[in-house]
Design an enzyme around this catalytic site. Structure first.
Site, PDB file in Angstrom:
ATOM      1  N   HIS A 158      37.358  31.780  68.435  1.00 30.83           N
ATOM      2  CA  HIS A 158      38.616  31.739  69.196  1.00 30.83           C
ATOM      3  C   HIS A 158      38.699  32.861  70.234  1.00 30.83           C
ATOM      4  O   HIS A 158      39.789  33.312  70.598  1.00 30.83           O
ATOM      5  CB  HIS A 158      39.831  31.823  68.264  1.00 30.83           C
ATOM      6  CG  HIS A 158      39.821  30.829  67.157  1.00 30.83           C
ATOM      7  ND1 HIS A 158      40.279  29.542  67.296  1.00 30.83           N
ATOM      8  CD2 HIS A 158      39.369  30.926  65.876  1.00 30.83           C
ATOM      9  CE1 HIS A 158      40.138  28.895  66.149  1.00 30.83           C
ATOM     10  NE2 HIS A 158      39.585  29.709  65.281  1.00 30.83           N
ATOM     11  N   SER A 280      31.444  40.261  97.891  1.00 31.19           N
ATOM     12  CA  SER A 280      32.700  39.728  98.412  1.00 31.19           C
ATOM     13  C   SER A 280      32.733  39.883  99.920  1.00 31.19           C
ATOM     14  O   SER A 280      32.187  40.839 100.470  1.00 31.19           O
ATOM     15  CB  SER A 280      33.887  40.476  97.791  1.00 31.19           C
ATOM     16  OG  SER A 280      35.072  40.204  98.502  1.00 31.19           O
TER      17      SER A 280
END
Length: 431
Positions: A158, A280
């Protein structure tokens, strides 16, 4: 565009309608034309064996087909809008060079079985590549599973820290997954390894075609016997191949997800080589894991192709032109999927663990399951042991090596059974 193979005298061809009919088929056929050339040669040999072609005519056709294949490989010949599809381009070339002998090549065949056999040969090669990439991933994962068996890392469920695990266990999971994927690709290839050439439009022809010869000449394992089934198998075989590729791509997607998380600053477990990242356009400080993100996205193309072909197969028996639209999805799905899969072995070989960061992420609560099992082994009913081990005051700093060594259930770190996986992989690569 050259004269259409099916064009009849007195019937005008509307340019807009023809553009819709042809669509991007001539572009997509660049993937298949080399296989259509191979199949045309085998078909010509078969025609000579039953007296439709003379030996001299066969020699000329074989020579021109070889020349066309060579021109194609060297970029001298380019399949383009001059032709409706690859079939018309091949026949046009043979007729231009050989006259009447070239016109005989279509005797006893249809574009239906032509595209079937070219696609089938192409799919066999694609599935060989799937097998090769999957075995390469499995080999790297198995090697690293053995070398990094005792490198501790958190095990998650999880997305929450759960138990002590190891890099070796992470690798072993992917090793077995890709062994399964390689085996499935091999089985699927064997299943579709059937020759449809000679079934014509789906009802056979009134000629004693030597289909056994074309089956052997093209390297098929068997002949696809029933002409109606040859048409029914179109789409069905492509779908099976895409499902096989999709199985590997699902695992690739999950690896990419793991690495996306593990390379983030929040985890910091993995360092990727610079070539697998990009910068970027605005943020000077960024290196982005674009390669693994696009690997994660690649499954979408395979899934889309499966849906498209499955929807096209809502048809009665016999050939229907609808099936032409399945070619684009098939090509795009395999090009995008295999493009990602081919990059995976080198990426996995190059990634580096940040072992100190992984070790520091192991906290005392992650030994609670070990404690519960130890108490149960001492005789306490497991549900009582579970409740006792759930008490935070029972949690203490542990030793990852001791925890991992105690995991002696088969497949656990203490008894990893990697030799079983090695044997499976060796069997696949030996065949």
């Amino acid at each position: 565009m050259s004269k259409l193979l099916w064009q009849k005298q007195g019937v005008a061809v509307d340019a807009d309608i023809q553009a819709f009919l042809a669509a991007d088929d001539v572009i997509l056929d660049r993937e298949f034309i080399a296989y259509d050339i191979r199949a045309s040669r085998a078909h010509a040999e078969g025609l000579q064996r039953i007296g439709i072609l003379t030996q001299e005519e066969l020699d000329g056709i074989a020579r021109e087909l070889d020349a066309l294949a060579d021109d194609l490989a060297r970029g001298v010949f380019v399949l383009d809008e001059r032709w409706e599809d690859m079939h018309s381009a091949i026949e046009d070339r043979l007729t231009e060079r050989l006259g009447d002998a070239g016109k005989k090549i279509h005797t006893g065949r249809s574009r239906n079985d032509q595209v079937l056999v070219a696609t089938r040969l192409w799919l066999k090669d694609q599935l060989d590549e799937v097998t090769s990439s999957c075995t390469a991933v499995a080999r790297i994962a198995l090697t690293r599973a053995g070398v990094e068996r005792d490198v501790p890392m958190p095990g998650y469920t999880h997305l929450q820290r759960a138990v002590v695990s190891s890099a070796g266990m992470w690798w072993a999971g992917w090793a077995e997954a890709f062994i399964d994927n390689a085996q499935r690709a091999r089985v699927t290839r064997d299943w579709l390894d059937a020759n449809p050439l000679g079934t014509a439009a789906g009802y056979g022809v009134n000629l004693p075609l030597d289909r056994e010869h074309t089956t052997t000449a093209l390297g098929f394992a068997r002949m696809q016997v029933s002409p109606p089934y040859a048409q029914l198998s179109r789409g069905k075989f492509e779908l099976a191949a895409l499902e096989t590729l999709g199985s590997a791509m699902l695992d690739l997607r999950r690896i990419a997800w793991d690495l996306s998380l593990f390379t983030s600053a929040e985890f910091g477990f993995v360092a990727l080589p610079a070539q697998y990242t990009t910068g970027s356009s605005i943020m000077p400080n960024k290196r982005n894991p674009d390669v693994i993100e696009l690997m994660r996205a690649a499954y979408a193309s395979v899934a889309a192709a499966k849906v498209e072909i499955e929807q096209l197969m809502s048809l009665p028996s016999g050939y229907h032109r609808d099936l032409q639209f399945g070619k684009g999805g098939l090509v795009h799905g395999f090009l995008r999927g295999l493009g990602a899969l081919r990059l995976l072995p080198a990426l996995l070989a190059a990634l580096e663990w940040k072992q100190e960061r992984m070790r520091s992420a192991i906290e005392p609560s992650m030994y609670a399951t070990d404690l519960a099992v130890d108490l149960a082994r001492q005789g306490l009913p497991f549900r009582d042991a579970y409740c006792e081990a759930a008490k935070p005051e029972r949690w203490a700093e542990g030793d990852p090596a001791t925890s991992l060594a105690a995991r002696v259930s088969p497949g656990g770190t203490g008894d990893d059974h990697l030799h079983v996986l090695e044997a499976r992989l060796a069997q696949i690569t030996a065949n």
